[in-house]
Design a protein around this motif. Structure first.
Motif, PDB file in Angstrom:
ATOM      1  N   PHE A  53      41.906  38.958  34.114  1.00 18.52           N
ATOM      2  CA  PHE A  53      41.168  37.696  34.075  1.00 18.52           C
ATOM      3  C   PHE A  53      40.233  37.737  32.881  1.00 18.52           C
ATOM      4  CE2 PHE A  53      42.305  38.242  38.486  1.00 18.52           C
ATOM      5  CZ  PHE A  53      42.511  36.971  38.981  1.00 18.52           C
ATOM      6  N   ILE A  54      40.360  36.775  31.960  1.00 18.37           N
ATOM      7  CA  ILE A  54      39.468  36.646  30.806  1.00 18.37           C
ATOM      8  C   ILE A  54      38.839  35.262  30.901  1.00 18.37           C
ATOM      9  CG2 ILE A  54      39.275  36.622  28.291  1.00 18.37           C
ATOM     10  CD1 ILE A  54      41.968  38.282  28.310  1.00 18.37           C
ATOM     11  N   VAL A  55      37.519  35.202  31.107  1.00 14.17           N
ATOM     12  CA  VAL A  55      36.838  33.924  31.289  1.00 14.17           C
ATOM     13  C   VAL A  55      36.571  33.300  29.920  1.00 14.17           C
ATOM     14  CG1 VAL A  55      34.790  32.763  32.190  1.00 14.17           C
ATOM     15  CG2 VAL A  55      35.827  34.644  33.479  1.00 14.17           C
ATOM     16  N   LEU A  56      37.119  32.107  29.724  1.00  9.00           N
ATOM     17  CA  LEU A  56      36.923  31.363  28.475  1.00  9.00           C
ATOM     18  C   LEU A  56      35.668  30.505  28.540  1.00  9.00           C
ATOM     19  CD1 LEU A  56      40.631  30.277  27.927  1.00  9.00           C
ATOM     20  CD2 LEU A  56      39.442  32.238  26.917  1.00  9.00           C
ATOM     21  N   LEU A  71      31.892  37.244  36.713  1.00  6.31           N
ATOM     22  CA  LEU A  71      32.321  37.162  35.319  1.00  6.31           C
ATOM     23  C   LEU A  71      31.830  35.867  34.697  1.00  6.31           C
ATOM     24  CD1 LEU A  71      36.071  38.173  35.716  1.00  6.31           C
ATOM     25  CD2 LEU A  71      34.226  39.616  34.880  1.00  6.31           C
ATOM     26  N   GLY A  72      31.350  35.944  33.459  1.00  7.19           N
ATOM     27  CA  GLY A  72      30.962  34.772  32.694  1.00  7.19           C
ATOM     28  C   GLY A  72      31.815  34.651  31.452  1.00  7.19           C
ATOM     29  N   ALA A  73      31.599  33.588  30.706  1.00  7.43           N
ATOM     30  CA  ALA A  73      32.368  33.347  29.477  1.00  7.43           C
ATOM     31  C   ALA A  73      32.284  34.562  28.561  1.00  7.43           C
ATOM     32  CB  ALA A  73      31.836  32.111  28.768  1.00  7.43           C
ATOM     33  N   GLY A  74      33.437  34.950  28.039  1.00  6.82           N
ATOM     34  CA  GLY A  74      33.502  36.090  27.136  1.00  6.82           C
ATOM     35  C   GLY A  74      33.674  37.430  27.839  1.00  6.82           C
ATOM     36  N   GLU A  75      33.834  37.407  29.174  1.00  5.36           N
ATOM     37  CA  GLU A  75      34.009  38.653  29.917  1.00  5.36           C
ATOM     38  C   GLU A  75      35.397  38.708  30.546  1.00  5.36           C
ATOM     39  OE1 GLU A  75      29.632  39.968  31.316  1.00  5.36           O
ATOM     40  OE2 GLU A  75      30.526  38.381  32.533  1.00  5.36           O
ATOM     41  N   MET A  76      35.846  39.939  30.803  1.00  4.84           N
ATOM     42  CA  MET A  76      37.159  40.115  31.408  1.00  4.84           C
ATOM     43  C   MET A  76      37.101  41.202  32.465  1.00  4.84           C
ATOM     44  SD  MET A  76      39.733  42.073  28.804  1.00  4.84           S
ATOM     45  CE  MET A  76      40.563  43.431  29.569  1.00  4.84           C
ATOM     46  N   PHE A  77      38.095  41.148  33.357  1.00  5.51           N
ATOM     47  CA  PHE A  77      38.202  42.155  34.406  1.00  5.51           C
ATOM     48  C   PHE A  77      39.671  42.360  34.734  1.00  5.51           C
ATOM     49  CE2 PHE A  77      38.200  43.800  38.745  1.00  5.51           C
ATOM     50  CZ  PHE A  77      37.242  44.803  38.646  1.00  5.51           C
ATOM     51  N   VAL A  78      40.030  43.603  34.997  1.00  6.61           N
ATOM     52  CA  VAL A  78      41.400  43.937  35.393  1.00  6.61           C
ATOM     53  C   VAL A  78      41.404  44.280  36.881  1.00  6.61           C
ATOM     54  CG1 VAL A  78      43.360  45.496  35.049  1.00  6.61           C
ATOM     55  CG2 VAL A  78      41.928  44.831  33.090  1.00  6.61           C
ATOM     56  N   VAL A  79      42.187  43.540  37.654  1.00  7.18           N
ATOM     57  CA  VAL A  79      42.401  43.858  39.065  1.00  7.18           C
ATOM     58  C   VAL A  79      43.630  44.747  39.122  1.00  7.18           C
ATOM     59  CG1 VAL A  79      42.915  42.954  41.358  1.00  7.18           C
ATOM     60  CG2 VAL A  79      41.390  41.678  39.829  1.00  7.18           C
ATOM     61  N   LEU A  96      41.833  32.789  31.048  1.00  5.01           N
ATOM     62  CA  LEU A  96      43.089  33.252  30.464  1.00  5.01           C
ATOM     63  C   LEU A  96      43.570  34.414  31.322  1.00  5.01           C
ATOM     64  CD1 LEU A  96      45.172  33.284  28.081  1.00  5.01           C
ATOM     65  CD2 LEU A  96      43.648  34.932  26.971  1.00  5.01           C
ATOM     66  N   LEU A  97      44.806  34.316  31.800  1.00  5.67           N
ATOM     67  CA  LEU A  97      45.427  35.379  32.583  1.00  5.67           C
ATOM     68  C   LEU A  97      46.485  36.061  31.726  1.00  5.67           C
ATOM     69  CD1 LEU A  97      46.151  33.321  35.832  1.00  5.67           C
ATOM     70  CD2 LEU A  97      44.209  34.855  35.446  1.00  5.67           C
ATOM     71  N   VAL A  98      46.624  37.368  31.883  1.00  4.40           N
ATOM     72  CA  VAL A  98      47.682  38.112  31.204  1.00  4.40           C
ATOM     73  C   VAL A  98      48.409  38.895  32.284  1.00  4.40           C
ATOM     74  CG1 VAL A  98      48.245  39.788  29.414  1.00  4.40           C
ATOM     75  CG2 VAL A  98      46.229  38.322  29.141  1.00  4.40           C
ATOM     76  N   GLU A  99      49.707  38.607  32.428  1.00  7.64           N
ATOM     77  CA  GLU A  99      50.483  39.259  33.478  1.00  7.64           C
ATOM     78  C   GLU A  99      51.969  39.207  33.131  1.00  7.64           C
ATOM     79  OE1 GLU A  99      48.844  36.991  36.668  1.00  7.64           O
ATOM     80  OE2 GLU A  99      50.178  35.304  36.349  1.00  7.64           O
ATOM     81  N   PRO A 100      52.759  40.080  33.748  1.00  6.74           N
ATOM     82  CA  PRO A 100      54.194  40.072  33.467  1.00  6.74           C
ATOM     83  C   PRO A 100      54.835  38.735  33.851  1.00  6.74           C
ATOM     84  CG  PRO A 100      53.579  42.082  34.613  1.00  6.74           C
ATOM     85  CD  PRO A 100      52.391  41.161  34.663  1.00  6.74           C
ATOM     86  N   LYS A 101      55.863  38.380  33.121  1.00  7.33           N
ATOM     87  CA  LYS A 101      56.615  37.168  33.413  1.00  7.33           C
ATOM     88  C   LYS A 101      57.140  37.237  34.840  1.00  7.33           C
ATOM     89  CE  LYS A 101      60.312  34.344  31.541  1.00  7.33           C
ATOM     90  NZ  LYS A 101      61.249  34.161  30.436  1.00  7.33           N
ATOM     91  N   GLY A 102      57.029  36.117  35.561  1.00 14.51           N
ATOM     92  CA  GLY A 102      57.548  36.037  36.919  1.00 14.51           C
ATOM     93  C   GLY A 102      56.530  36.282  38.009  1.00 14.51           C
ATOM     94  N   VAL A 103      55.301  36.677  37.657  1.00 14.85           N
ATOM     95  CA  VAL A 103      54.282  36.927  38.672  1.00 14.85           C
ATOM     96  C   VAL A 103      53.875  35.600  39.312  1.00 14.85           C
ATOM     97  CG1 VAL A 103      51.893  37.667  39.048  1.00 14.85           C
ATOM     98  CG2 VAL A 103      53.416  39.045  37.641  1.00 14.85           C
ATOM     99  N   VAL A 104      53.858  35.570  40.643  1.00 19.27           N
ATOM    100  CA  VAL A 104      53.460  34.382  41.396  1.00 19.27           C
ATOM    101  C   VAL A 104      51.960  34.449  41.628  1.00 19.27           C
ATOM    102  CG1 VAL A 104      53.759  33.135  43.578  1.00 19.27           C
ATOM    103  CG2 VAL A 104      55.721  34.246  42.485  1.00 19.27           C
ATOM    104  N   ASN A 105      51.265  33.338  41.425  1.00 17.34           N
ATOM    105  CA  ASN A 105      49.803  33.345  41.488  1.00 17.34           C
ATOM    106  C   ASN A 105      49.237  33.779  42.836  1.00 17.34           C
ATOM    107  OD1 ASN A 105      50.514  30.857  42.729  1.00 17.34           O
ATOM    108  ND2 ASN A 105      48.628  29.888  42.052  1.00 17.34           N
ATOM    109  N   THR A 106      49.962  33.574  43.923  1.00 21.74           N
ATOM    110  CA  THR A 106      49.479  33.947  45.255  1.00 21.74           C
ATOM    111  C   THR A 106      50.082  35.256  45.753  1.00 21.74           C
ATOM    112  OG1 THR A 106      51.210  32.609  46.263  1.00 21.74           O
ATOM    113  CG2 THR A 106      49.042  31.558  45.969  1.00 21.74           C
ATOM    114  N   GLY A 107      50.791  35.973  44.890  1.00 19.61           N
ATOM    115  CA  GLY A 107      51.461  37.194  45.331  1.00 19.61           C
ATOM    116  C   GLY A 107      52.461  36.862  46.419  1.00 19.61           C
ATOM    117  N   ASP A 108      52.444  37.633  47.520  1.00 17.55           N
ATOM    118  CA  ASP A 108      53.345  37.377  48.648  1.00 17.55           C
ATOM    119  C   ASP A 108      52.710  36.462  49.693  1.00 17.55           C
ATOM    120  OD1 ASP A 108      55.311  39.008  47.566  1.00 17.55           O
ATOM    121  OD2 ASP A 108      54.605  40.795  48.623  1.00 17.55           O
TER     122      ASP A 108
END
Length: 121
Positions: A53-56, A71-79, A96-108
């Motif tokens: 998660f990168i907060v714009l 998190l505020g603007a300009g900060e990021m966190f990796v879950v 801004l999210l960075v994740e592999p192609k095909g990842v569903v936003n709600t998981g399972d």
């Protein structure tokens, strides 16, 4: 290949829905997605991948069962993969999210907030 930079503000101005990530670029098997969030999401995890998660703009909270990260603007966190979490924003927040192609936003987790995957803007 188009040699034009991707402008986050221009892309974010093209939609208004919350919790509906839009793909703006790919690198190898990873997608860069922008999303507007507001209110509470659902408890979920991603069993096979970390999530960035990168907060714009704005502020958000990522809740965990025993803690939370602000998190505020300009900060990021990796879950880390497999960690249950629930994003939240009191006011609209652009991420801004960075994740592999095909990842569903709600998981399972089944939810009305499950977004269409691989939606480009």
């Amino acid at each position: 290949m188009e040699l034009k930079p991707i402008n986050f503000a221009e892309k974010l101005a093209l939609f208004s829905e919350h919790w509906s990530p839009r793909v703006i670029a790919e690198m190898n098997d990873y997608q860069f997605k922008i999303v507007k969030i507001k209110g509470e999401f659902v408890w979920h995890d991603h069993k096979d991948t970390d999530e960035v998660f990168i907060v714009l703009s704005g502020e958000m909270k990522i809740m965990f069962r025993d803690n939370e990260v602000l998190l505020g603007a300009g900060e990021m966190f990796v879950v880390e993969k497999g960690v249950e979490h629930k994003p939240f924003a009191a006011e609209e927040c652009e991420v801004l999210l960075v994740e592999p192609k095909g990842v569903v936003n709600t998981g399972d987790t089944e939810s009305s907030l499950k977004a269409e995957n691989d939606k480009w803007i």
